[in-house]
Enzyme design. Structure first.
Site, PDB file in Angstrom:
ATOM      1  CB  SER A  61      39.183  41.828  38.017  1.00  0.00           C
ATOM      2  OG  SER A  61      40.443  42.248  37.610  1.00  0.00           O
ATOM      3  CE  LYS A  64      40.154  42.770  34.505  1.00  0.00           C
ATOM      4  NZ  LYS A  64      41.217  41.840  34.933  1.00  0.00           N
ATOM      5  CE1 TYR A 188      40.486  46.853  33.281  1.00  0.00           C
ATOM      6  CE2 TYR A 188      42.358  48.085  34.123  1.00  0.00           C
ATOM      7  CZ  TYR A 188      41.644  46.912  34.040  1.00  0.00           C
ATOM      8  OH  TYR A 188      42.076  45.804  34.727  1.00  0.00           O
ATOM      9  CE1 TYR A 237      42.053  37.806  36.477  1.00  0.00           C
ATOM     10  CE2 TYR A 237      41.937  37.668  38.856  1.00  0.00           C
ATOM     11  CZ  TYR A 237      41.704  38.347  37.688  1.00  0.00           C
ATOM     12  OH  TYR A 237      41.118  39.573  37.740  1.00  0.00           O
ATOM     13  CB  VAL A 255      43.086  42.979  42.687  1.00  0.00           C
ATOM     14  CG1 VAL A 255      43.014  44.493  42.650  1.00  0.00           C
ATOM     15  CG2 VAL A 255      44.435  42.478  43.048  1.00  0.00           C
TER      16      VAL A 255
HETATM   17  N1  GLN Z   1      42.321  47.468  38.606  1.00  0.00           N
HETATM   18  C1  GLN Z   1      43.065  46.241  38.674  1.00  0.00           C
HETATM   19  C2  GLN Z   1      44.170  46.225  37.652  1.00  0.00           C
HETATM   20  O1  GLN Z   1      43.922  46.502  36.533  1.00  0.00           O
HETATM   21  C3  GLN Z   1      42.135  45.080  38.479  1.00  0.00           C
HETATM   22  C4  GLN Z   1      42.851  43.759  38.609  1.00  0.00           C
HETATM   23  C5  GLN Z   1      42.092  42.727  39.433  1.00  0.00           C
HETATM   24  O2  GLN Z   1      41.126  43.016  40.134  1.00  0.00           O
HETATM   25  N2  GLN Z   1      42.589  41.518  39.401  1.00  0.00           N
HETATM   26  O3  GLN Z   1      45.292  45.939  37.934  1.00  0.00           O
END
Ligand code: GLN
Length: 302
Positions: A61, A64, A188, A237, A255
């Site tokens: 993430s 992003k 993505y 989050y 994650v």
């Molecule tokens: N690639 C992960 C997903 O889309 C990214 C989520 C994350 O890092 N929180 O589920």
């Protein structure tokens, strides 16, 4: 500085046992929960690292933030924020909450998967060109041209992405996603699989800390302010509010266990610790950031 980093790792590493390595993307489940690394880079380019700070891990993430910057540069603020909000929420990162209600809804922010899939769709270029542009931007920022996709993680996520697929198809049904859904998802997954270490993350942090100066980014200062503000409101989050109070360093987690930290005009920070808390943030990483912030007076709200 290195002594301090080492001490914080030693003191907090036991907390890893209260966390869990992500396994919904099977390859991520192979990480060692006890690994922990941290790297700080200051404005003069001095690099301080400790622990497993040269371990490689995927951005997940954290990508992003870069996708948001490119979408903003390509489409402008008005278009981007007409499709994705700037509201902090307590929703889980992969939530489908409210996607099937009749009222007009857009994803709360670009740090949730739903919002991020939209920002990726808004980046100019077809399919892989989108994620290649994110990769290029990261190589440029870090001056590390060895950074690349980690193919196994990419394939692993692509194979097990039912939730993200469900989100993307619903977004298209809601007229929030243009283009070919599978192509956007592919970009993505690719951006999430970009592989870095804590030094690379610290360099990315410094890029924002330095307000994108010395890079050829249109309205760079403003872009940095936008990215850093969104990070401090939504980057961790459902834990973002507590993290802002306890740490006060605009950050973005992934994650795989990475945390990107930005201390404007002072430091870029990269942390790695794959054992996660219930929000999907590195459990040891958050604690180390909290103590580091106190030790070095990093809280931007103070
Ligand atoms: N690639 C992960 C997903 O889309 C990214 C989520 C994350 O890092 N929180 O589920």
């Amino acid at each position: 500085m290195e002594k301090l980093l080492k001490r914080l790792i030693e003191k907090n590493k036991h907390m890893a046992r209260h966390g869990k390595v992500a396994s919904y993307i099977p390859v991520l489940g192979k990480a060692s929960p006890n690994d922990i690394g941290i790297c700080i880079m200051d404005m003069d380019g001095n690099i301080y690292g400790s622990g497993n700070y040269r371990n490689k891990f995927t951005l997940q993430s954290i990508s992003k933030v870069m996708a948001l910057i490119l979408a903003l540069l390509d489409r402008g603020e008005e278009e981007v924020f007409s499709k994705v909000g700037m509201k902090p929420t307590t929703e889980a990162f992969n939530s489908l909450y409210r996607m099937d209600l009749p009222d007009k809804w857009i994803p709360s922010n670009p740090m949730l998967n739903s919002g991020a899939i939209i920002t990726t769709s808004l980046i100019k270029g077809k399919g892989r060109e989108k994620s290649d542009r994110i990769l290029e931007l990261i190589r440029d920022i870090t001056s590390n041209f060895n950074i690349d996709y980690e193919e196994e993680t990419y394939r692993s996520e692509k194979k097990t992405a039912d939730r993200n697929r469900a989100i993307a198809y619903l977004l298209r049904d809601m007229n929030l996603l243009d283009g070919n859904v599978e192509e956007v998802l592919d970009a993505y997954f690719r951006q999430c699989s970009i592989e870095v270490d804590c030094v690379d993350l610290a360099r990315i942090g410094l890029f924002f800390a330095n307000k994108c100066k010395s890079y050829n980014i249109e309205r760079g200062e403003h872009m940095a302010t936008l990215a850093v503000t969104i990070m401090s409101l939504c980057g961790m989050y459902g834990f973002s509010g507590e993290y802002a109070v306890k740490v006060g360093v605009p950050s973005k987690s992934g994650v795989s266990g990475g945390i990107l930290g930005v201390v404007p005009n002072r430091f870029g920070i990269g942390v790695y610790g794959p054992a996660l808390d219930r929000y999907g943030n590195s459990i040891v990483g958050c604690k180390i950031m909290e103590e580091l912030s106190k030790e070095l007076n990093l809280n931007i709200f103070e």
